[in-house]
Each structure stands twice: as structure tokens, then as C-alpha cells.
Design an enzyme around this catalytic site. Structure first.
Site, PDB file in Angstrom:
ATOM      1  N   TRP A 430     -46.703 -66.035 -43.466  1.00 17.52           N
ATOM      2  CA  TRP A 430     -46.323 -65.314 -44.684  1.00 17.52           C
ATOM      3  C   TRP A 430     -47.069 -64.141 -45.001  1.00 17.52           C
ATOM      4  CZ3 TRP A 430     -43.692 -68.611 -49.123  1.00 17.52           C
ATOM      5  CH2 TRP A 430     -42.611 -69.481 -48.361  1.00 17.52           C
ATOM      6  N   LYS A 431     -48.365 -64.284 -44.437  1.00 19.41           N
ATOM      7  CA  LYS A 431     -49.378 -63.222 -44.780  1.00 19.41           C
ATOM      8  C   LYS A 431     -49.505 -62.833 -46.132  1.00 19.41           C
ATOM      9  CE  LYS A 431     -48.936 -61.551 -39.942  1.00 19.41           C
ATOM     10  NZ  LYS A 431     -49.067 -60.390 -39.031  1.00 19.41           N
ATOM     11  N   GLU A 518     -56.026 -61.012 -37.384  1.00 23.18           N
ATOM     12  CA  GLU A 518     -56.213 -60.151 -38.864  1.00 23.18           C
ATOM     13  C   GLU A 518     -57.661 -60.522 -39.318  1.00 23.18           C
ATOM     14  OE1 GLU A 518     -52.441 -60.444 -40.618  1.00 23.18           O
ATOM     15  OE2 GLU A 518     -51.925 -59.429 -38.740  1.00 23.18           O
ATOM     16  N   GLU A 587     -51.326 -64.732 -29.511  1.00 19.91           N
ATOM     17  CA  GLU A 587     -50.686 -63.535 -30.210  1.00 19.91           C
ATOM     18  C   GLU A 587     -51.455 -62.536 -29.736  1.00 19.91           C
ATOM     19  OE1 GLU A 587     -48.963 -64.868 -34.204  1.00 19.91           O
ATOM     20  OE2 GLU A 587     -50.925 -64.085 -34.436  1.00 19.91           O
ATOM     21  N   GLY A 593     -46.612 -57.190 -35.378  1.00 21.78           N
ATOM     22  CA  GLY A 593     -46.020 -56.283 -36.383  1.00 21.78           C
ATOM     23  C   GLY A 593     -45.887 -55.025 -35.984  1.00 21.78           C
ATOM     24  N   SER A 633     -44.070 -59.916 -32.952  1.00 19.13           N
ATOM     25  CA  SER A 633     -42.844 -59.264 -32.947  1.00 19.13           C
ATOM     26  C   SER A 633     -41.915 -60.287 -32.292  1.00 19.13           C
ATOM     27  CB  SER A 633     -42.660 -57.888 -32.202  1.00 19.13           C
ATOM     28  OG  SER A 633     -43.554 -57.019 -32.990  1.00 19.13           O
TER      29      SER A 633
HETATM   30  P1  PGA Z   1     -45.276 -60.449 -36.176  1.00 15.38           P
HETATM   31  O1  PGA Z   1     -46.708 -61.502 -36.500  1.00 15.38           O
HETATM   32  O2  PGA Z   1     -44.322 -61.465 -36.030  1.00 15.38           O
HETATM   33  O3  PGA Z   1     -44.837 -59.700 -37.646  1.00 15.38           O
HETATM   34  O4  PGA Z   1     -45.560 -59.463 -35.305  1.00 15.38           O
HETATM   35  C1  PGA Z   1     -47.038 -62.269 -36.180  1.00 15.38           C
HETATM   36  C2  PGA Z   1     -48.442 -62.938 -36.705  1.00 15.38           C
HETATM   37  O5  PGA Z   1     -49.106 -62.315 -36.922  1.00 15.38           O
HETATM   38  O6  PGA Z   1     -48.655 -64.094 -36.624  1.00 15.38           O
END
Ligand code: PGA
Length: 671
Positions: A430-431, A518, A587, A593, A633
């Protein structure tokens, strides 16, 4: 109505290209000879050297074009190519029709011989049909699913390439020419041409259970059906016009330029003909084979001639190199090429009738020379059942169409069996997007959506610290597992703002994301820190979801595999036992994103690479059992294709995990 016309045009154009490619592939040597005639006529003699390669190329190209048009795949490209081909060939065939530089164009090899005018009109019809198809492209029918077609395309092209190979290395799989076993060479060469006369009929007599029966050459019974060959009967008819509609004029001269055709072909015994359209280019391997056959023929009192082009230099060179003692006879080069496609080749006659013909390697010389010809199968007509061979070609070409589905089924079974050991997982990240209330509502919504459904994977949600405990409560009694998005590298103490792994575990959460890009980017997390975090998580019974992935630049400059391998080093500090508890997530940072997804092939390539790296570090079993998720994504629309890859075991989902409606289709992608 319009649609029907389009489909008919599609079948006509596709079918014609398929047929013309196929017959060229069956007789590539004949196609090459025809091409040589063309290039020489147009003053491009230097291309004659390449005629075999061109023949293969033309056969495969026409067949491929036929497949694409017939099955309605890549319409724009292949209809345009078809049009271009017809724009070249139609004027060319008009020229052939007007000036007759070659007898027949060879579009369908020797299988279907058309006059030059017939060919021209055929091309006009094809041209009109192609133009129609181009204008009504949207109605061109696509018969097969893309994957199915791709499988069939390769299988059919393989069959056609195999036919080319057999035709080049041996003799054509189906002989379209008149000089076939069972045909009387004597009658073909010496019979008087007579208008309107029927050509000779050849019967082969077989016996079974004391009953004798005559068969036409095309309907000879199988050897294993119990019928045994007895004899042949020829109902001769005057005229030397043969099954290809052409007049054949085999005239044999000796060294003194005397016509010896009658003398040679009137021999009532066995006659060995070593045939070479051109001794200069004849294959000089297997000389022993020729010598042994010659010696055998002399010993048994059979005639033995070498029939070739009258080129005294080539003959004396050949005689010198091979020590040939046999008699040389001379004939028209084209006629010899029609008699046999290999150079050299053998033909055995008996009483003027062709018993068989073969390239040298096709003859079992020790077997042949071990007994009298009259007492063995080499001394009999070795008929070739052409109908049966046509049947086999169609069977080979058609059967792959039906093989695809069972093969795909088996493939899936094997693939799923391999995947069985490791877990399939869809995890949400969910970040920093949800308040406590929003998070609980989202978790409850997901729980409700999953209730009573058959779920084929583990479902996990990783939430901000603030909501972990509440979400654990909210999803109680469901299949959903809960995790945090990070944890501290320390176990406890004066680390204001930090949350330790044991605190996460104390909420009832079971998972923790570590090494997300991130965090690597904004919080400077490196391998040293991540090794500590991994140890903290594992010591507190949490399952780490460990992220690796390259940035755009690293993808573009091709260093991404090294980068990923470098990030995996943090994991490789773990014992095999601890490593087995980890979930890996690939990833690619450029896909997170951004709406850009790695293609399933790109993702599969990296997943396979990671798995191979684990196998190298630990062992194949651990590698096989490690779940590797894809993230970046990932959505309901692309999840099925990604998850279908053999090394992708699920997804780590950001944006699409924030709504039940977008998260559920990803979970359901695991059918
Ligand atoms: P995203 O992010 O599906 O929005 O690209 C994936 C993630 O950072 O785990």
C-alpha cells in the site's frame, strides 16, 4: 456476399502459394534447373551458382507466404509481399507467353505443367484476388489463435524444409517426371509419336494365397499386406508422349557419334545406366560403389554404360581420376536431368523397362552384388506408390494442426507440476497511501470480496505501520496474510521513529517487505543494512519479501543482471535454511508506478536468471522452491500473461492493490 468472396480469394491465393511452394520443395533440384534456365536467358548467368539456394529460398518463401495468407495472419505485411511478388511475376509471364524463351514457367515444378499463356492468365486471376484482399483486408479470416498458428507455422515449415533436404540429398520424395520405375524407356525413346494415341499401360502382377492379380502402378498393394511381387506386364502403345504431356527424345550416341539408342534399349537383359548430366560437377565420393557395380555387371554379363553430356574433356578427366573402364554414351543434358535428379545417379533397366533409379548412397551395394539380379529385389521393379507419398506429405503437413492442443495440455501439466512445490503469491504494497480508517476499510472490502471464493494463491497485504495491527484484526478468519512495508535493522533501543521486527511480529503480522527500491533510493538502504534487516525479520519469525531490480539506465546499458546479482548478495549471506524462508520480488524500478510493465519475456528472463543464480549459490531444490514475484505496473490485464511464465510465481502490487476492484482480478489471474 462480399465476405464470402474475400474468404474464397484468401483460400485461392493462400492455397496457390502453398501448392507452388510445396512442389518446388519436393523437387528442389528441378526448381534450381528451371531457375538456371531463367537466369541464363536473362543474362544473369553468375546467379546460376546460387540456383540451389535460390530454389530452397523460393520454395520456403512461397510456402510461408501461402501459410500466412491462407490462415489470415499478419495480413497487411504478407498481402503486400504477395502483391509485390505478383507484380514481378505477371509481366514476366507475359513476356514468357509472348516470346517463349522457356517451355513452361515451372510455377508448379513438373507436377502441374501449364502453358505459358495459361500461367499468365493464372497470374492475372491471382493478382486480382490479392488486390481484392488488400482492399477488403478486415474481412480476411484469421483461422487460428496466435500461439496455435505460430506452432503450426514452424512445424509446417520444418516439413517443407525436410522435403527440400530429401530432394537435394537424395531424389525427390515424389517424382513428377516421366522416367519412373515401371516405365518402358524403350517405348518412351523409340516409340513413334502418334497423335491421340493412349500411352502405354503398366501392370504389376502380385500373388496372394495362390491368386494372381494385376495392379496399376498407382494402386500397388502394401508389401506387408501379404501380396508378393511376381511380374510386370506392359501394354505397349506407340507414341513417346509421356505422363507429363511432353515428347521425350532420349537419343544415345557413342563416341563415334553413332546413334546407339536402339542397340542399348533393345537389350532384353539387365542394363546399368550410370547417369550424369555433367561429369564436371558430379560428386566423386562413392567411387567404389560405381566400381563394384561395374565389376558385378561384367561378371554377370550385364551391360553397363555411363550416360552423360558429350564433353570429351570432362569424360577423359573423369576416366583418369576414377579409372573408369565402362563405355560412355552421350545424350542431351536436359534429358538426363529429367531422368535423374542426382549427379551421378543409377538407373537399372530390364528389357528396356526402368526397374529403379537411385543416387549412389541410396544403393546397398553389398546386398545388390551378393546375388543374381533375377533372384533379388534389386532385379525387380521397385515401384514407388505416389498416392501413398502424397498422402504422407499431407498427413505430415496437417497433423501438427491437431498436435498443438494436446502438446499444450502436456506442457501445462509439466509446468504446473514444476511450479507445484513453490507458493503462488499475490501481495499488495500500500506504500504511504492509506489512513488507518481507509486501510481497515480496504482490508474489510478485500475480505468480503474473497469470502466464499476459491482462491488459488496466497494473498498478502503489506500496510503502513500505523494500520498493521488493525488490519490483522480486520482480516481475521480470512485467507489474507498481513505484513509491514519495512522494519528496523536494530532489535530495540534509542532509534526514534523506527519499528523493530519483533514489534511487527507482535501485531500478528507475518510478512515484511525489505529492500524496496523506494527505500534503497530515499533512505540509502544498502546490502549491509539489508543483511541486518533480514536477520531481524527472520529472527522474529517474519517472512521477508525481498525486492531487487534495476533502474532504467542499467536496463538500457545492459548491466541489469550484474546489478540484480549484486543485490542478491545480501540474501546469499543467509544459511540455506533461512534462505528457504524468503520470498524474492523482482521489481524493475523503471516499471514501478510508471505504467510501463516489463514484457512477460523480459520478466521471465530475469526470473529465470535469479532462479539460476540461487541454484548456483545453494542448490536446484532450493531454487525450485523459492517463490519469485514480479512487481511494477502489474494489473489485472497483464497479470495472466506474466503469471503464465514458468518462473513467475505471483506479483507484488502497488497502485492496483489500493482498490478491491483492481486487486481482485490479479488474484483471480491464478486460475
Ligand atoms: P506498482 O508498484 O504496482 O504501482 O508499479 C509496485 C511496487 O512498488 O511494489
Amino acid at each position: 456476399m462480399k465476405k464470402l468472396v474475400t474468404v474464397l480469394c484468401q483460400l485461392l491465393v493462400g492455397g496457390t502459394f502453398l501448392l507452388s511452394g510445396l512442389v518446388k520443395a519436393i523437387d528442389p533440384v528441378g526448381t534450381a534447373l528451371k531457375l538456371t534456365e531463367y537466369v541464363q536467358h536473362f543474362g544473369l548467368g553468375f546467379l546460376a551458382e546460387l540456383s540451389t539456394a535460390l530454389a530452397w529460398g523460393l520454395a520456403l518463401f512461397e510456402f510461408a507466404l501461402g501459410l500466412f495468407i491462407f490462415f489470415g495472419q499478419h495480413r497487411r505485411l504478407f498481402l503486400t509481399l504477395g502483391l509485390l511478388l505478383m507484380l514481378v511475376f505477371t509481366p514476366l509471364t507475359l513476356y514468357l507467353a509472348l516470346y517463349n524463351p522457356v517451355d513452361d514457367c515451372g510455377c508448379f515444378g513438373d507436377a502441374i505443367v501449364l502453358t505459358n499463356w495459361q500461367t499468365f492468365w493464372k497470374n492475372i486471376v491471382l493478382l486480382i484476388a490479392i488486390v481484392w484482399l488488400i482492399f477488403d483486408r478486415k474481412n480476411v479470416a484469421g483461422w487460428l489463435a496466435k500461439d496455435w498458428y505460430a506452432f503450426y507455422f514452424y512445424a509446417a515449415m520444418f516439413v517443407v524444409a525436410a522435403l527440400c533436404f530429401v530432394g537435394s540429398q537424395h531424389l525427390p520424395f515424389i517424382d513428377f517426371r516421366p522416367y519412373r520405375p515401371g516405365v518402358s524407356l524403350r517405348q518412351l525413346a523409340l516409340g513413334e509419336p502418334a497423335q491421340g494415341e493412349q500411352s502405354a499401360q503398366y501392370f504389376v502382377i502380385y500373388e496372394k494365397d495362390g491368386i494372381r492379380q494385376e495392379f496399376l502402378l498407382d494402386s500397388i498393394p502394401d508389401e506387408d499386406s501379404g501380396w508378393e511381387f511376381v511380374d510386370t506386364r506392359i501394354v505397349e502403345a506407340p507414341g513417346n508422349r509421356s505422363s507429363d504431356g511432353k515428347t521425350h527424345s532420349l537419343v544415345l550416341f557413342d563416341a563415334a557419334d553413332q546413334n546407339v539408342t536402339t542397340e542399348v534399349l533393345s537389350d532384353t537383359g539387365y542394363v546399368f545406366l550410370l547417369l550424369s548430366p555433367d561429369l564436371r560437377t558430379a560428386d566423386e565420393h562413392d567411387m567404389d560403389c560405381i566400381d563394384n557395380l561395374y565389376e558385378y555387371a561384367m561378371q554377370e554379363g550385364h551391360a553397363f554404360y555411363c550416360v552423360t553430356l558429350n564433353d570429351p574433356q570432362a569424360v577423359s578427366r573423369w576416366s583418369y581420376r576414377t579409372g573408369a573402364e565402362y563405355r560412355f554414351l552421350y545424350a542431351d543434358q536436359q534429358e538426363i536431368e529429367t531422368m535423374i535428379r542426382s549427379n551421378p545417379g543409377f538407373m537399372l533397366l530390364h528389357d528396356g523397362v526402368i526397374l529403379w533409379k537411385s543416387n549412389l548412397s541410396g544403393i546397398d551395394v553389398p546386398a545388390l552384388t551378393s546375388a543374381k539380379l533375377s533372384e533379388q529385389s534389386y532385379g525387380q521393379i521397385r515401384p514407388i506408390n505416389r498416392k501413398k507419398r502424397v498422402f504422407w506429405i499431407f498427413a505430415w503437413l496437417i497433423s501438427p494442426l491437431f498436435l498443438y492442443l494436446p502438446l499444450q495440455f502436456i506442457y501445462k501439466l509439466i509446468k504446473n507440476k514444476n511450479k507445484k512445490m513453490r507458493k503462488k503469491i499475490v501481495a499488495g504494497n500500500w506504500k504511504m497511501n492509506t489512513t488507518l480508517q481507509e486501510g481497515v476499510a480496504l482490508a474489510e472490502g478485500l475480505k468480503a470480496a474473497l469470502a466464499g471464493k476459491k482462491v488459488n494463491c496466497d494473498v498478502v497485504v503489506c500496510t503502513p505501520f500505523i494500520s498493521v495491527a488493525s488490519v490483522v484484526k480486520a482480516v481475521e478468519g480470512s485467507v489474507i496474510g498481513v505484513g509491514a512495508e519495512d522494519c528496523s535493522e536494530h532489535d530495540k533501543g534509542a532509534y526514534t521513529g523506527e519499528v523493530a521486527a519483533n514489534m511487527v511480529a507482535s501485531t500478528g503480522a507475518k510478512y515484511v517487505i525489505l529492500g524496496h527500491s523506494e527505500r534503497r533510493q530515499y533512505h540509502g538502504e544498502n546490502n549491509a543494512i539489508l543483511v541486518n534487516k533480514l536477520n531481524q525479520a527472520l529472527a522474529n519469525g517474519l517472512t521477508p519479501i525481498f525486492c531487487v531490480g534495476e533502474v532504467k539506465e542499467e536496463r538500457e546499458n545492459g548491466t541489469f543482471k550484474q546489478v540484480i546479482e549484486g543485490q542478491m548478495e545480501a540474501l546469499y549471506t543467509l544459511s540455506a535454511e533461512d534462505f528457504a524462508k524468503v520470498i524474492v520480488a523482482y521489481e524493475p524500478v523503471w516499471a514501478i508506478g510508471t505504467g510501463l510493465t516489463a514484457t512477460s519475456d523480459q520478466a521471465q528472463e530475469v526470473h529465470a536468471f535469479i532462479r539460476a543464480s540461487i541454484a548456483k549459490k545453494y542448490n536446484a531444490e532450493i531454487a525450485d522452491n523459492t517463490s519469485i514475484l514480479y512487481g511494477g505496473s502489474c494489473k489485472g490485464s497483464n497479470a495472466p500473461e506474466l503469471f503464465a511464465q514458468p518462473d513467475i510465481d505471483g506479483g507484488l502490487i502497488g497502485g492496483a492493490a489500493l482498490k478491491v476492484d483492481t486487486f481482485m482480478p490479479i488474484i483471480e489471474a491464478w486460475k
